[in-house]
Design a protein around this motif. Structure first.
Motif: not given
Length: 585
Positions: A176-200
């Motif tokens: 719920r905090r790291v992934l904010g995971i949705s109900g499936g691959i059909e529901e991509m949802g929004s970008i996790r900005w804090d995770l994006l910052l770690c990726l950068v």
């Protein structure tokens, strides 16, 4: 004057030198950092426990001997002899098999997109490890639900096991905090900005580790390849001192010989060897290509293989001693807490750490180790792709600033394709790439054709002569037998069984992907596999002469690679003697 390497002749001062390792130690540390990674810590221990404990070491060692070590030596020799990257080395020895090089680079491209995300997750956890209270240790956070159970509190285990929908605090932090995971691959949802910052941040770190080529890589690995062992030793000592550690170790190693009759156990042992030894994709070829011609790669390979497998076994003690402690604290069996992959690294282990005294300290140690284990594997993969492309166009690419620019473009390309994986539905995409694009079947296929091309077409005896010429050591006849018969047969059987035993991908054992996702997965799988026969057919189609003449031409090594250097020198001396005799007469 005899050419001291089988490689292209670089003419002109405008083309920079390819370079070599600054020392033998740099090569050893770079290879060790590449092959010792996530799989040693979170995959091998779980497979060992799941597939018969100590009995799993039997199929594991069988695959080490029949596939792991022969392929490791084969690819390192290939690179050191040709002094070329993962694609151009095939042009030198067997042009018909050049598709193997392209397929290997494509798999590395997929892996850079996929596994860099794991480093972002680990960095995310590392940042939160400095909190006064670990956020995955309690249910008092805004992301927690009414079903959250704090397992660090007393008398909560029975409450957790009696609730159907209960989830631990560590599980809710992950989902719920790291992934904010949705109900499936059909529901991509929004970008996790804090995770994006770690990726950068992780892409920037990896870029600057290798942006100057082998010169910078050789220096960075002194830290990235050695410090994880310091962390592993600390975690091992701490784990073995915990209550319940002995129970965990026994579950890890307790033999169950009946599991040896299950073909799936042998398949998983083979897959673990291919992933752990980094064979099939050209990594070892590129790392070996930066050696000097007379480096003793034969001895190096044997020691590096021993180090890799030994690290896996030791990591199992570190992991399962902690899982034993967690099971002891909760009053449950090891089976209820044992996990593999991300489940171990980001749920089970953090949860166990939260139960220890000084949890922040042990959490920092674990995630620092995890990041360093992964970062050198990833930047070596980036180095392999970069080197392989530059070696294809040396006059164009080996000029001041162009390597850095190409590497930047490669990183940006991977990053942009990867953005979909840091959305709320990104975990489903990550699992799909991991299962289909970077799976064992692809690497098995490449390794089968690699051994056939080098063992049968180029010649196993010629390979043994090359090893003798480079190292002064006669390779054990077992390796020649393996390259000709044992390794390709074992790999081919494993490849066929991987399709026979195929199971569609699911997520968390309950989510079934839609049909279009499975179709995309198979496209990813065959995108690398079909490059091998596709490239061979393309080269045959554009060649001149009859079909047999084209085939024969594509199976011939380049003239400067057809002889070992010792034999080349011998023939040159004979020619000089003949010329001297003719001139004197």
């Amino acid at each position: 004057m005899v050419n001291k390497k089988c490689g292209p002749k670089r003419q002109g001062v405008e083309v920079e030198e390819r370079g070599h390792w600054g020392s033998k130690t740099e090569f050893l540390l770079a290879v060790a950092g590449n092959v010792v990674g996530f799989g040693n810590v979170w995959r091998f221990p779980y497979l060992c426990y799941k597939n018969g404990g100590g009995a799993f070491l039997v199929p594991y060692l069988v695959f080490v001997v029949t596939c792991g070590v022969p392929l490791f030596l084969l690819e390192t020799t290939l690179g050191q002899y040709t002094q070329e990257g993962g694609i151009t080395c095939w042009r030198k020895l067997c042009p018909l098999a050049e598709g193997i090089g392209y397929a290997g680079q494509l798999i590395l491209f997929y892996s850079c997109m996929t596994y860099m995300l794991i480093l972002a997750w680990a960095l995310f956890y590392l940042v939160f490890s400095f909190s006064p209270q670990l956020p995955w240790a309690s249910c008092d956070n805004y992301w927690n639900t009414a079903n959250c159970i704090d397992l660090t509190a007393q008398n909560k285990t029975r409450e957790w096991t009696n609730q159907t929908n209960a989830a631990s605090a560590a599980t809710e932090f992950w989902e719920r905090r790291v992934l904010g995971i949705s109900g499936g691959i059909e529901e991509m949802g929004s970008i996790r900005w804090d995770l994006l910052l770690c990726l950068v941040a992780m892409w920037v770190i990896c870029y600057f580790c290798i942006w100057k080529g082998v010169k910078s890589t050789g220096k960075v690995v002194y830290f990235t390849a050695t410090f994880p062992y310091v962390m592993l030793l600390i975690l091992l000592i701490r784990g073995l001192s915990l209550p319940g550690a002995l129970q965990g170790v026994l579950y890890y190693l307790l033999p169950d010989p009946s599991r040896l009759t299950d073909p799936q156990v042998w398949m998983e042992a083979g897959s673990q060897i291919l992933f752990s030894y980094s064979v099939g994709v050209g990594s070892l070829t590129v790392l070996g290509s930066y050696n000097t011609y007379n480096n003793n790669c034969y001895r190096d390979c044997l020691w590096l293989c021993l180090l890799n497998s030994g690290t896996s076994v030791v990591a199992g003690f570190a992991v399962f001693s902690v899982l034993g402690f967690m099971a002891h604290e909760q009053g449950v069996s090891i089976a209820e807490v044992a996990e593999s992959g991300p489940g171990l690294a980001f749920i089970a282990y953090p949860q166990a750490v939260a139960m220890m005294p000084l949890p922040q300290l042990w959490s920092i140690c674990f995630f620092v180790m995890l990041i360093l284990l992964g970062v050198d594997t990833r930047f070596v993969a980036m180095e392999v792709v970069t080197t392989s492309i530059i070696d294809m166009f040396p006059k164009l690419m080996r000029r001041y600033g162009r390597r850095e620019l190409f590497l930047l473009l490669f990183c940006l390309t991977c990053f942009l394709f990867q953005l979909v994986m840091v959305t709320e539905g990104g975990m489903y995409v990550f699992q799909m790439f991991d299962y289909y694009a970077c799976n064992g079947a692809c690497i098995l296929f490449l390794c089968v054709f690699e051994t056939v091309a080098l063992g049968w077409i180029f010649g196993a005896q010629r390979l043994c002569d090359i090893i003798k010429d480079m190292t002064g050591v006669h390779a054990n006849p077992f390796f020649k037998f393996s390259w000709l018969y044992l390794t390709p047969v074992v790999l081919l059987i494993s490849f066929i069984r991987s399709f026979v035993e195929y199971q569609p991908l699911t997520f968390n054992r309950w989510y079934v992907y839609p049909a279009w996702a499975y179709a995309c997965g198979w496209v990813l799988t065959f995108s690398s596999i079909l490059l091998v026969p596709g490239w061979a057919l393309y080269k045959l189609a554009i060649g001149t002469g009859s079909l047999s003449q084209r085939f024969h031409h594509l199976c011939q090594p380049a003239p400067d690679c057809s002889l070992t250097h010792g034999r080349e020198t011998e023939l040159q001396n004979i020619g000089e003697e003949v010329q001297h005799c003719l001139s004197s007469s």
